[in-house]
Structure formats: structure tokens, C-alpha cells
Enzyme design. Structure first.
Site, mmCIF file in Angstrom:
data_model
loop_
_atom_site.group_PDB
_atom_site.id
_atom_site.type_symbol
_atom_site.label_atom_id
_atom_site.label_comp_id
_atom_site.label_asym_id
_atom_site.label_seq_id
_atom_site.Cartn_x
_atom_site.Cartn_y
_atom_site.Cartn_z
ATOM 1 N N PHE A 135 -16.170 40.495 -1.827
ATOM 2 C CA PHE A 135 -14.771 40.929 -1.802
ATOM 3 C C PHE A 135 -13.907 39.742 -1.414
ATOM 4 O O PHE A 135 -14.132 39.125 -0.369
ATOM 5 C CB PHE A 135 -14.542 42.086 -0.827
ATOM 6 N N ASP A 220 -15.637 32.121 2.266
ATOM 7 C CA ASP A 220 -14.591 33.100 2.559
ATOM 8 C C ASP A 220 -14.936 33.720 3.914
ATOM 9 O O ASP A 220 -15.764 34.616 4.011
ATOM 10 C CB ASP A 220 -14.553 34.157 1.448
ATOM 11 N N LYS A 249 -7.402 38.028 8.348
ATOM 12 C CA LYS A 249 -7.701 39.072 9.343
ATOM 13 C C LYS A 249 -7.504 38.653 10.805
ATOM 14 O O LYS A 249 -6.410 38.755 11.328
ATOM 15 C CB LYS A 249 -9.106 39.623 9.099
HETATM 16 C C1 PLP Z 1 -10.129 41.426 3.822
HETATM 17 C C2 PLP Z 1 -10.742 40.337 3.040
HETATM 18 C C3 PLP Z 1 -9.994 39.597 2.106
HETATM 19 C C4 PLP Z 1 -8.568 39.941 1.751
HETATM 20 O O1 PLP Z 1 -7.695 39.755 2.805
HETATM 21 P P1 PLP Z 1 -6.203 40.367 2.685
HETATM 22 O O2 PLP Z 1 -5.546 39.877 3.945
HETATM 23 O O3 PLP Z 1 -6.364 41.847 2.623
HETATM 24 O O4 PLP Z 1 -5.600 39.805 1.459
HETATM 25 C C5 PLP Z 1 -10.612 38.538 1.470
HETATM 26 N N1 PLP Z 1 -11.886 38.223 1.732
HETATM 27 C C6 PLP Z 1 -12.627 38.899 2.634
HETATM 28 C C7 PLP Z 1 -14.024 38.473 2.896
HETATM 29 C C8 PLP Z 1 -12.087 39.993 3.300
HETATM 30 O O5 PLP Z 1 -12.836 40.686 4.153
#
Ligand code: PLP
Length: 394
Positions: A135, A220, A249
């Protein structure tokens, strides 16, 4: 139907099935709803409130900054942004930072950086390999990067340049690498994909492949970063130094803030290549700086590691007790419990009634991502509630 459910149905685009609770206040590990009911919060603003709700150091920073300077634009220097940049770089293996407003935006910037690297040093290579069940966010390009059909099928045709391979499979990455590949983008632990932990050498082997091929490794760490897995960054536990790390986050202590960290080698942007109007604004950076400074000075990642192990062990006890629990997985305070049938929603709602907020990460799995300041006693309380709920199911 309650008043607020009616308002949602009338005024909102339909993007989420909400749990029927209106939260009005939070403090530390707890939140309260509009009827005064108290909940123990194991969602933590979706792995955001790493110091809990309204931590005094974060609140104080926001209050002070809101009296001083809210937004200045990146045409100028601002002190909170400089302070946060120094702290992040000095405590990571990376050398340069860019601030934005969200995780998806951080990943977009990271992909742009990788494509520019490809143009400069890899004969125009532009493709990024990502993994199934990953994700990376909700922008159009990040839905294309995300290896889950439900996030991208409604929006085709998609931006090109992403290849999806099986997670935790280095050979799949080797097979998918072509002269067009400029980077590999991975989560050290897949969060939204169900809390999937790869085998211990995976990232090391991927990193080694990237070095051999001269392609960039983008981690990420939007969910795993800022202490969540028991070290400030999850990569520290794999013995590697990635080329790019993205953050979101937990970075802002509860306000919107994202970041890209890059090594000197990957830092190929020139003035004018990338930007953001609000990215790194003084308010967000003041909150982020207070948050990160407290996390570092109080060894919060180490605490996370300890209580995370305790929580994991207590979840394993539940697994011993209930035969329909199939697995406990995760690292630090990013943990999941899976069932042999799709009962997660039902369990979530029962937990909610008993004053415990949890997340349903898959139809058959719950995810726990509480504030990192949690104590063993609060974990015990959550286990007691879960035990009561599961006993009713069993
Ligand atoms: C939550 C998340 C995102 C997206 O972050 P947003 O602030 O909602 O755009 C991207 N990568 C990972 C691994 C995430 O958990």
C-alpha cells in the site's frame, strides 16, 4: 438512524464505512465519544498518534507556533522546518530531506526522484518494482504502485511504470528487473496489506541486488517509521541503508506532515524540480519537531520494542486459548491477529461496545497500532476485553 449517520449519508462522498462512534476528545491512550464513553485506543489515529492523544509537548508546540507563524511558503527559511530537518537527518542514514503533507505525496516525490535518477544515470530507466499486497497511497500514481486490485481497478487506465511482484520473494524481483528499472519500492513490514513481515534477510538481499544493478531502494516507512516497529526506522533492524525513505503518519505527532529522506547519491533534484505550497509549513514542523525530539530523548522506540514483545506474547496466549485464531504477526507495535473465518468486523464492533478500539485490516484479521507510550497494564486491559469478546464467539 442517528443524526450524525444521517449527516454523513447526506453530505459526504462515500469513501468509508465508519464505526458508529463520534470521537470528541483524546488524552494519552484514551478517547471519549460524544456521550462521554471512554475507549482504550489501539487504532491511534491510524498509526499516527505515536505519543498518544494530545501529548503535552506536541500541544505546547502547536499552541506556541500558532501564535507565531502558521504558513510562510518555501520561498523562505523557517526555524521549525530547519530544526526538524536536522533532527531527521542526524538520526537516519540519509542526507537530505523534503517535506510534504501526506504519505502518498511523499511516495509520489520519491518516484519522481527515482525517475530523475534513471534519466541521469540509467539511460532513461523509469520503471519501479513494487510488491503485491503493498500500500503506497491513494493518488492515481500511487494506486498504480499499490499491488492490490481493489485500489486501482476502478481507475484504469493508470499511469505506467509500475511492476508488481510477490512480497518476500527476492527471486521475483530479480526476474522482474529490466534495463527500464530505476527503483524498487517496498514496505519493511506491509501495513495495510495485513501486517506481513518478510523473512529476516529479505531487505538485505533486495538491497544487495539493487547495489549490483545500480537501481535505487526506496523504503516506504510511512507506517513503520518514527518508532513504530521498535527502532526509529524499521530499516535499522535489517542492517541496510536504503537510498530513499518516505515518511508520513507518525511524523507530525497528529498533524498532516510527510517527508522524503534521500541519500546523497539519490538526491538528484535541482531547484524547481519539485515542491509543495504547504509542505513543511511551520505549524506542522513545530509539531513534528516536538514529537520527534520527545521520541528520541525518551527512548520511545526501545520502549516500543519491549512492550511490543509483551503484547505479542499476550496475543500468543489468546491463540493458545482460541482454536479459531490462526496467526499472530507483526513487529513492535504494529501487530495483527488473524482468524480462520471473516469475523474481524464483528469482533471489532464487540470490542468497541466494551471500550476498546481496534482496526479490521482484512476481513479475517484485526490490526493493533496503539500509541507507542502504551503500558503493559493497558495491554493487559485490551487482552482482557479481547478475551471476553472471543469467548462469546467461541
Ligand atoms: C498510510 C500509508 C500511505 C499513505 O499515506 P497517506 O498519508 O494516507 O497518504 C502510504 N504508504 C504506507 C505504507 C502507508 O501505511
Amino acid at each position: 438512524m442517528t443524526d450524525w449517520q444521517g449527516k454523513e449519508q447526506k453530505y459526504f462522498l462515500r469513501t468509508v464505512n465508519r464505526v458508529p462512534v463520534v470521537l470528541v476528545r483524546g488524552e494519552g491512550m484514551h478517547v471519549w465519544d460524544d456521550e462521554g464513553r471512554e475507549y482504550l485506543d489501539f487504532v491511534g489515529g491510524w498509526a499516527v498518534n505515536n505519543l498518544g492523544h494530545c501529548h503535552p509537548v506536541v500541544v505546547e508546540a502547536i499552541v506556541n507556533q500558532s501564535h507565531t507563524l502558521l504558513q510562510a511558503s518555501n520561498q523562505f527559511y523557517t526555524i521549525p522546518q530547519l530544526q526538524l530537518a536536522e533532527l531527521l537527518v542526524e538520526h537516519s542514514c540519509l542526507h537530505r530531506v523534503f517535506f510534504c503533507n501526506s504519505g502518498a505525496e511523499a511516495n509520489e516525490g520519491a518516484i519522481k526522484l527515482a525517475r530523475k535518477y534513471g534519466k541521469l544515470y540509467r539511460g532513461g530507466a523509469y520503471e519501479v518494482i513494487t510488491t503485491m499486497q503493498s500500500f503506497h497511497g491513494r493518488t492515481l500514481a500511487m494506486t498504480a504502485a499499490t499491488g492490490q486490485e481493489k485500489f486501482y481497478l476502478p481507475y484504469t487506465p493508470l499511469p505506467v511504470g509500475f511492476a508488481h511482484v510477490e512480497y518476500d520473494n527476492v527471486e521475483a524481483i530479480r526476474q522482474a528487473t529490466t534495463p527500464n528499472t530505476c527503483a524498487i519500492m517496498l514496505e519493511p513490514v506491509q501495513g495495510e496489506g495485513g501486517v506481513n513481515v518478510p523473512h529476516s534477510d529479505y531487505l538485505k538481499e533486495v538491497h544487495c541486488w539493487c547495489d549490483q544493478q545500480d537501481i535505487l531502494l526506496i523504503l516506504d516507512e510511512v507506517q513503520t517509521g518514527i518508532g513504530r516497529t521498535g527502532t526509529l526506522f524499521a530499516y535499522e533492524q535489517c542492517g541496510i541503508e536504503p537510498d530513499i525513505v518516505t515518511l508520513g503518519k507518525g511524523l507530525g505527532g497528529g498533524v498532516p506532515l510527510g517527508g522524503i529522506l534521500a541519500s546523497e547519491k539519490a538526491a538528484v533534484f535541482e531547484p524547481g524540480d519539485h515542491g509543495s505550497t504547504m509542505g513543511g509549513n511551520p505549524l506542522a514542523c513545530a509539531a513534528g519537531y516536538a514529537n520527534l525530539k520527545f521520541i528520541l530523548e525518551n527512548n520511545i522506540p526501545q520502549h516500543t520494542m519491549q512492550v511490543g514483545q509483551y503484547f505479542f506474547a499476550r496475543l500468543m496466549e489468546l491463540k493458545q486459548e482460541f482454536s479459531f485464531i490462526t496467526e499472530v504477526r507483526g513487529r513492535g507495535l504494529l501487530l495483527a491477529l488473524s482468524f480462520d473465518s471473516p469475523i474481524a468486523e464483528e469482533v471489532l464492533l464487540s470490542c468497541c461496545k466494551r471500550g476498546l478500539l481496534v482496526n479490521r485490516v482484512k476481513p479475517d484479521a484485526l490490526r493493533f497500532m496503539p500509541p507507542l507510550i502504551i503500558t503493559e497494564a493497558e495491554i493487559d486491559r485490551a487482552i482482557e476485553i479481547l478475551n471476553g469478546v472471543l469467548r462469546e464467539k467461541g
